[in-house]
Enzyme design. Structure first.
Site, PDB file in Angstrom:
ATOM      1  N   ASP A 199      -1.736 -79.492  74.969  1.00  0.00           N
ATOM      2  CA  ASP A 199      -2.718 -78.399  74.948  1.00  0.00           C
ATOM      3  C   ASP A 199      -2.138 -77.214  74.162  1.00  0.00           C
ATOM      4  OD1 ASP A 199      -0.760 -77.178  76.656  1.00  0.00           O
ATOM      5  OD2 ASP A 199      -2.216 -77.022  78.222  1.00  0.00           O
TER       6      ASP A 199
ATOM      7  N   ASP B 155      -9.187 -76.578  74.441  1.00  0.00           N
ATOM      8  CA  ASP B 155      -7.731 -76.282  74.118  1.00  0.00           C
ATOM      9  C   ASP B 155      -6.711 -77.158  73.800  1.00  0.00           C
ATOM     10  OD1 ASP B 155      -7.449 -76.534  76.539  1.00  0.00           O
ATOM     11  OD2 ASP B 155      -6.336 -74.686  76.922  1.00  0.00           O
TER      12      ASP B 155
ATOM     13  N   LYS C 101       0.724 -79.494  90.349  1.00  0.00           N
ATOM     14  CA  LYS C 101       2.295 -79.140  89.840  1.00  0.00           C
ATOM     15  C   LYS C 101       3.321 -79.475  91.027  1.00  0.00           C
ATOM     16  CE  LYS C 101       0.193 -75.025  87.180  1.00  0.00           C
ATOM     17  NZ  LYS C 101      -1.166 -75.102  87.681  1.00  0.00           N
TER      18      LYS C 101
HETATM   19  P1  GTP Z   1      -5.852 -68.654  79.886  1.00  0.00           P
HETATM   20  O1  GTP Z   1      -6.519 -67.261  80.086  1.00  0.00           O
HETATM   21  O2  GTP Z   1      -4.572 -68.294  78.902  1.00  0.00           O
HETATM   22  O3  GTP Z   1      -5.693 -69.290  81.082  1.00  0.00           O
HETATM   23  O4  GTP Z   1      -6.786 -69.335  78.978  1.00  0.00           O
HETATM   24  P2  GTP Z   1      -8.299 -70.139  79.061  1.00  0.00           P
HETATM   25  O5  GTP Z   1      -9.026 -69.036  79.816  1.00  0.00           O
HETATM   26  O6  GTP Z   1      -8.764 -70.843  77.951  1.00  0.00           O
HETATM   27  O7  GTP Z   1      -8.314 -70.626  80.411  1.00  0.00           O
HETATM   28  P3  GTP Z   1      -7.764 -72.626  80.332  1.00  0.00           P
HETATM   29  O8  GTP Z   1      -6.717 -72.653  79.605  1.00  0.00           O
HETATM   30  O9  GTP Z   1      -7.574 -73.032  81.919  1.00  0.00           O
HETATM   31  O10 GTP Z   1      -9.050 -73.155  79.883  1.00  0.00           O
HETATM   32  C1  GTP Z   1      -9.188 -74.597  79.648  1.00  0.00           C
HETATM   33  C2  GTP Z   1     -10.369 -75.032  79.025  1.00  0.00           C
HETATM   34  O11 GTP Z   1     -11.505 -74.371  79.408  1.00  0.00           O
HETATM   35  C3  GTP Z   1     -10.571 -74.102  77.377  1.00  0.00           C
HETATM   36  O12 GTP Z   1     -10.927 -74.957  76.474  1.00  0.00           O
HETATM   37  C4  GTP Z   1     -11.042 -72.827  77.862  1.00  0.00           C
HETATM   38  O13 GTP Z   1     -11.799 -72.402  76.739  1.00  0.00           O
HETATM   39  C5  GTP Z   1     -12.272 -73.521  78.838  1.00  0.00           C
HETATM   40  N1  GTP Z   1     -12.783 -72.442  79.900  1.00  0.00           N
HETATM   41  C6  GTP Z   1     -11.700 -71.633  80.630  1.00  0.00           C
HETATM   42  N2  GTP Z   1     -12.636 -70.811  81.388  1.00  0.00           N
HETATM   43  C7  GTP Z   1     -14.197 -70.950  80.752  1.00  0.00           C
HETATM   44  C8  GTP Z   1     -15.331 -70.407  81.179  1.00  0.00           C
HETATM   45  O14 GTP Z   1     -15.318 -69.685  82.117  1.00  0.00           O
HETATM   46  N3  GTP Z   1     -16.170 -70.861  80.564  1.00  0.00           N
HETATM   47  C9  GTP Z   1     -16.173 -71.799  79.503  1.00  0.00           C
HETATM   48  N4  GTP Z   1     -17.329 -72.099  78.848  1.00  0.00           N
HETATM   49  N5  GTP Z   1     -15.104 -72.512  79.193  1.00  0.00           N
HETATM   50  C10 GTP Z   1     -13.863 -72.183  79.926  1.00  0.00           C
END
Ligand code: GTP
Length: 364
Positions: free
Chosen positions: A217, A107, A158
């Site tokens: 991001d 992201d 943070k």
């Molecule tokens: P929020 O629910 O809004 O916090 O977003 P998110 O679920 O995408 O979590 P976050 O922003 O912390 O994720 C950072 C990156 O890791 C993003 O590119 C997500 O797609 C990826 N990511 C987060 N959780 C997982 C997971 O369980 N599996 C995989 N494959 N990617 C994940």
């Protein structure tokens, strides 16, 4: 060299727009974020990409299949969400243990030169090298405490502005040695930032690579709008009109703005600055839009104003509507004439709204 893209998050902070598309397929300047990433990886000489998927995995498989930008694509599917470290272990067989590899949070929009990051990694005795980006206010992020030789001593999560050890934050791009697999337990959710990197820092095997340039991001709505704004300011600069766009008399397009193919814009409308209009959108007369993203197929009628908002696909918006800062309108929603949505109102997909909403709220 291979690259792994973490693509499986739920994107809860971008609901309701992430209910109908994964975060990585959100358009930035009318092109999905993942396309920007893949294009850049290909330019940096990457030949194989592993997409670590979970939520809405089929949306990726349908769109990209088994190749993109001349690279081979593999999908590593999780049975349950494994967060940011678990997916790397889960893809161990596809990645292999022969050579170093890149890992990218999906992201993030950045113009980081991946080959420079890799070069930096090779020059150190590192198990992991993390790209670090300088931000003005690091208090929302993991902040790196570095030695003079860019070894990371620890991450402070943070911190307050005063307590931050530096302005350099984890930019979500890593080079990893295959040794990393020994640090990640299999079959369970693992946070690489919180559970793996501290162990490497203790052993003196964690390094940072500070870089300048485009980085953001798209976690929240304001970040998503910022990503579009930065792309327009830094990469696109002048306004772009797609093929088959029709502008009626007196239309003003304010730089920088991107208008997709086959868009129609009615008389005396003012669009921009910092607006992205998707394909086949129809805007009526005297529509005003600023700092907003309008997804494809949406229709906005006469005298309507959109400011600092994101409007999903195939939405219908009536006459004299006002949509304010921080509003997110889900796909196929209908907003009737004369409605005002002030700040931070989110509207679920296919919802019809006939009355004004003057306080932040989610309309289901
Ligand atoms: P929020 O629910 O809004 O916090 O977003 P998110 O679920 O995408 O979590 P976050 O922003 O912390 O994720 C950072 C990156 O890791 C993003 O590119 C997500 O797609 C990826 N990511 C987060 N959780 C997982 C997971 O369980 N599996 C995989 N494959 N990617 C994940």
């Amino acid at each position: 060299m291979k690259a792994v893209i973490l693509a499986g998050g739920f994107g809860t902070r971008l609901r309701p727009l992430s209910c109908t598309r994964p975060k990585l397929l959100f358009p930035i300047g009318n092109k999905p974020l993942l396309d920007w990433k893949l294009e850049r990886l290909a330019k940096n000489g990457i030949k194989e990409v592993i997409l670590a998927v979970n939520y809405m995995a089929d949306a990726f498989i349908q769109r990209y299949g088994d190749s993109a930008y001349g690279m081979k694509l593999f999908y590593s599917k999780e049975e349950k969400p494994l967060r940011t470290g678990g997916p790397i272990k889960n893809a161990e067989e596809i990645i292999g243990r022969e050579e170093i590899f890149l890992v990218l949070n999906g992201d993030i929009l950045t113009n980081l030169d991946y080959s420079k990051l890799v070069k930096e990694h090779r020059e150190k005795d590192a198990t992991a090298t993390i790209a670090l980006h300088q931000v003005e206010d690091p208090s929302r992020y993991g902040v790196a405490e570095l030695t003079e030789k860019n070894r990371i001593v620890q991450f402070v999560e943070k911190p307050t502005r005063e307590k931050a050890p530096s302005n350099l934050i984890n930019a979500g791009v890593y080079v990893l040695e295959p040794k990393i697999f020994d640090y990640i337990p299999s079959g369970q959710p693992v946070s690489i930032e919180r559970e793996v990197f501290p162990k490497l820092a203790d052993k003196g095997k964690l390094y940072g690579y500070p870089f300048e340039g485009l980085w953001t991001d798209i976690g929240k709505l304001e970040d998503y709008l910022k990503a579009n704004k930065l792309l327009l300011d830094i990469e696109i600069k002048k306004s772009q009109l797609g093929k088959g766009v029709r502008l009626e008399s007196g239309v003003k397009i304010k730089d920088p703005t991107v208008v997709g193919e086959k868009v129609v814009i009615g008389e005396k409308s003012e669009i921009g600055p910092h607006v992205v209009v998707g394909e086949r959108v129809i805007l009526g007369r005297e529509v005003h839009a600023q700092n907003s993203v309008i997804f494809s197929g949406t229709v906005i009628s006469d005298f309507t104003t959109v400011k600092g908002a994101v409007i999903g696909e195939d939405v219908t918006i009536g006459r004299k509507v006002k949509i304010g800062e921080g509003c997110m309108i889900g796909d196929h929603a209908v907003i009737r004439d004369n409605v005002t949505l002030t700040r931070d109102v989110t509207v679920c997909p296919s919802k019809e709204v006939a009355e004004s909403v003057l306080t932040p709220k989610c309309l289901m």
